[in-house]
Design a protein around this motif. Structure first.
Motif, PDB file in Angstrom:
ATOM      1  N   VAL A 134       0.761  -1.681  -0.015  1.00  0.00           N
ATOM      2  CA  VAL A 134       0.213  -0.018  -0.119  1.00  0.00           C
ATOM      3  C   VAL A 134       0.584   1.333  -0.368  1.00  0.00           C
TER       4      VAL A 134
ATOM      5  N   SER B 214      -3.749  -5.654  -8.656  1.00  0.00           N
ATOM      6  CA  SER B 214      -4.928  -6.129  -7.691  1.00  0.00           C
ATOM      7  C   SER B 214      -5.268  -7.092  -8.114  1.00  0.00           C
TER       8      SER B 214
ATOM      9  N   SER C  34     -14.337 -10.538  -8.409  1.00  0.00           N
ATOM     10  CA  SER C  34     -14.779  -9.639  -7.905  1.00  0.00           C
ATOM     11  C   SER C  34     -15.605 -10.458  -6.137  1.00  0.00           C
ATOM     12  N   ASP C  35     -15.670 -10.487  -5.099  1.00  0.00           N
ATOM     13  CA  ASP C  35     -15.583 -11.923  -4.156  1.00  0.00           C
ATOM     14  C   ASP C  35     -16.824 -12.413  -4.530  1.00  0.00           C
TER      15      ASP C  35
ATOM     16  N   ARG D 211     -13.174  -8.281   0.064  1.00  0.00           N
ATOM     17  CA  ARG D 211     -12.059  -7.278  -0.775  1.00  0.00           C
ATOM     18  C   ARG D 211     -12.290  -6.412  -1.744  1.00  0.00           C
ATOM     19  N   PHE D 212     -13.577  -6.256  -1.769  1.00  0.00           N
ATOM     20  CA  PHE D 212     -13.677  -5.607  -3.720  1.00  0.00           C
ATOM     21  C   PHE D 212     -15.399  -4.627  -2.591  1.00  0.00           C
TER      22      PHE D 212
ATOM     23  N   PRO E  61     -10.533  -2.649  -4.999  1.00  0.00           N
ATOM     24  CA  PRO E  61      -9.995  -3.238  -4.180  1.00  0.00           C
ATOM     25  C   PRO E  61     -10.609  -2.792  -3.064  1.00  0.00           C
TER      26      PRO E  61
ATOM     27  N   VAL F 149      -9.025  -1.381   0.915  1.00  0.00           N
ATOM     28  CA  VAL F 149      -8.113  -0.859   1.309  1.00  0.00           C
ATOM     29  C   VAL F 149      -8.303  -0.843   3.020  1.00  0.00           C
TER      30      VAL F 149
END
Lengths: 342, 142
Positions: free
Chosen positions: A2, A84, A124-125, B53-54, B60, B62
């Motif tokens: 990050v 990502s 996506s999740d 996570r999204f 994404p 954080v």
């Protein structure tokens, strides 16, 4: 991982570069960015996103049949998140780094094995694709196969004896959150096992797991795998995890299979209780029942042990397995191990 | 064998001590002002456990934590994650086995405010009294 995002002129007064979790035992600025090592969380190589970690375990056992052995293994983790939506992970085992049996002298015979090597592409999740070699998502125990994560030195027989631990192929997996709870799914096929000369492990399977807000979790797994004679094995299982109290953990799994590699069906179960009796010291008890295929005799096992977790990356375990028979499968006796997550 | 196991479970449960009570504190969960998402406490739990996570737009998330030992973090862990720090460490050990690391940390709530104000993907928490108009509050925890 990050980047720093200073906001405004006052940003210089406050450090706004996030750090990784855990105590930093080593850190240095380099052309790659900040390189740091954190206990139990690996060495992180700055902007490369590469993290190198793993665990090591020294174990010893003295069984009721009079045999004894011990050894030292090291497993390395390599992971990276180059973008990502892509997560790369590998686990490489250096097994039997040191090994000894009976009263013999220890010998060094390291064996290298790629336990896992895969990439996760995430949209996506709810939609992720895993490709490579990964742990078979059957039941609960088989997905955390590392000594520093487990409460006993030995695995339940239904995890150790019934199915192959890894899959080489692809898996569609994801999480959805109905009502704020978690529903996880996995659909996988092990078609790439052919490439590594293990056709007997060809198969397809699915897993569904629900985790509630209170920490209760239940799962169901199914695996169909092809035997060398072309017929199919079918294996189904259910599992559960419950923390009724911060210091109490209950878990269990049961499975039943038809058309196993040997003739006939098989079934088994285990139920395990873990209680933190005084801070960092856990009392562990596990009951197991396993009925092997081909009309083998049913086995009852009981494990009782103590696990000391002085800090999150260290684990000492001592347990005793009680059994009503002295055969190789039951293997009753005393076992101990010391694990370090690094 | 089965009766022995049941007896052990009963004994183990009986010796477990009762839960400790926690004093509630007012915590504000913040995001970048342009982030229009609403967060429920349950969704916040999923985000900080890195199961979610999204964001809904596919970028994404954080999540930012305070450093271990911070009093506000302990409150947040109990109220949102419903777990003590040792239990969370167990959880993160299992995630580390898959190369997934816990949320990154910042040393102070001021740093959290500054970071979230600058990153549209970030989510953080701080005492409600420290919030200013550089961020948007999506949830208040009592």
């Amino acid at each position: 991982m990050v980047a720093s995002h200073p906001a405004g002129a006052e940003a210089t007064e406050v450090a706004t570069t996030p750090s990784r979790e855990g105590p930093e035992l080593f850190g240095i600025e380099s052309p790659l960015g900040h390189i740091d090592y954190r206990a139990g969380r690996g060495l992180h190589l700055g902007a490369t996103t590469l993290t190198i970690g793993g665990y090591t375990t020294a174990d010893a056992e003295r069984l009721e049949d009079g045999s004894s052995r011990g050894g030292l293994d090291v497993n390395f983790f390599l992971s990276a998140d180059p973008v990502s939506f892509l997560h790369l992970f590998s686990e490489i085992e250096v097994g039997e780094l040191v090994d000894w049996e009976g009263g013999g002298r220890p010998h060094v015979s390291p064996q290298l094995k790629v336990e896992r090597m895969y990439g996760d592409a995430s949209w996506s999740d709810g939609a992720n694709l895993r490709f490579g070699k990964f742990l078979l998502p059957f039941g609960r125990w088989n997905q955390v196969l590392a000594d520093p994560l487990l409460w006993t030195t030995s695995e339940p027989l239904i995890v150790e004896e019934v199915f192959h631990e890894e899959v080489t192929g692809a898996m569609l997996w994801g999480n959805v959150f109905p009502g704020g709870e978690t529903l996880s799914y996995a659909l996988y096929g092990s078609f790439l096992d052919r490439a590594v000369s293990e056709p007997e492990h060809d198969g397809v399977g699915a897993r569904l797991e629900w985790t509630g807000r209170t920490g209760v979790s239940v799962g169901a797994s199914y695996l169909a795998s092809k035997r060398t004679d072309g017929a199919w094995n079918h294996l189904g299982g259910v599992d559960a995890f419950w923390q009724p109290h911060e210091r109490v953990e209950l878990s269990g799994e049961a499975l039943v299979g038809e058309g196993a590699h040997a003739d006939g069906g098989q079934w088994g179960l285990y139920a395990q209780a873990v209680v933190e009796t005084i801070p960092t010291v856990y009392l562990v008890g596990r009951y197991e029942r396993f009925n092997p295929p081909a009309g083998g005799r049913g086995i009852d096992l009981f494990d009782l042990g103590v696990t000391w977790v002085p800090t999150y990356y260290l684990r000492f375990k001592v347990d005793y397995r009680f059994a009503d028979e002295l055969d190789d499968l039951s293997a009753p006796g005393l076992r101990a191990s010391f694990s370090v997550l690094f | 064998m089965g009766r022995r196991f049941l007896a052990l479970v009963v004994v183990l449960v009986l010796v477990a001590p009762a839960s400790r009570a926690e004093e509630p504190r007012r915590v504000a969960v913040i995001v970048h002002p342009t982030r229009q998402a609403e967060l429920s406490p349950e969704m916040l739990t999923q985000i900080y456990l890195r199961r979610k996570r999204f964001w809904d737009d596919g970028t994404p998330i954080v999540p930012l934590n305070l450093e271990a030992g911070a009093a506000l973090r302990e409150v947040f862990s109990r109220v949102v994650l419903h777990q003590s720090e040792p239990r969370l460490a167990e959880y993160w050990n299992r995630q580390y086995f898959y190369g997934v690391l816990p949320p990154a940390t910042l040393a102070s709530t001021k740093a959290v405010l500054r970071y979230v104000a600058a990153d549209p993907n970030a989510v953080g928490y701080l005492p409600a009294g420290e919030v200013d108009d550089t961020v948007r509050v999506v949830l208040r925890l009592d």
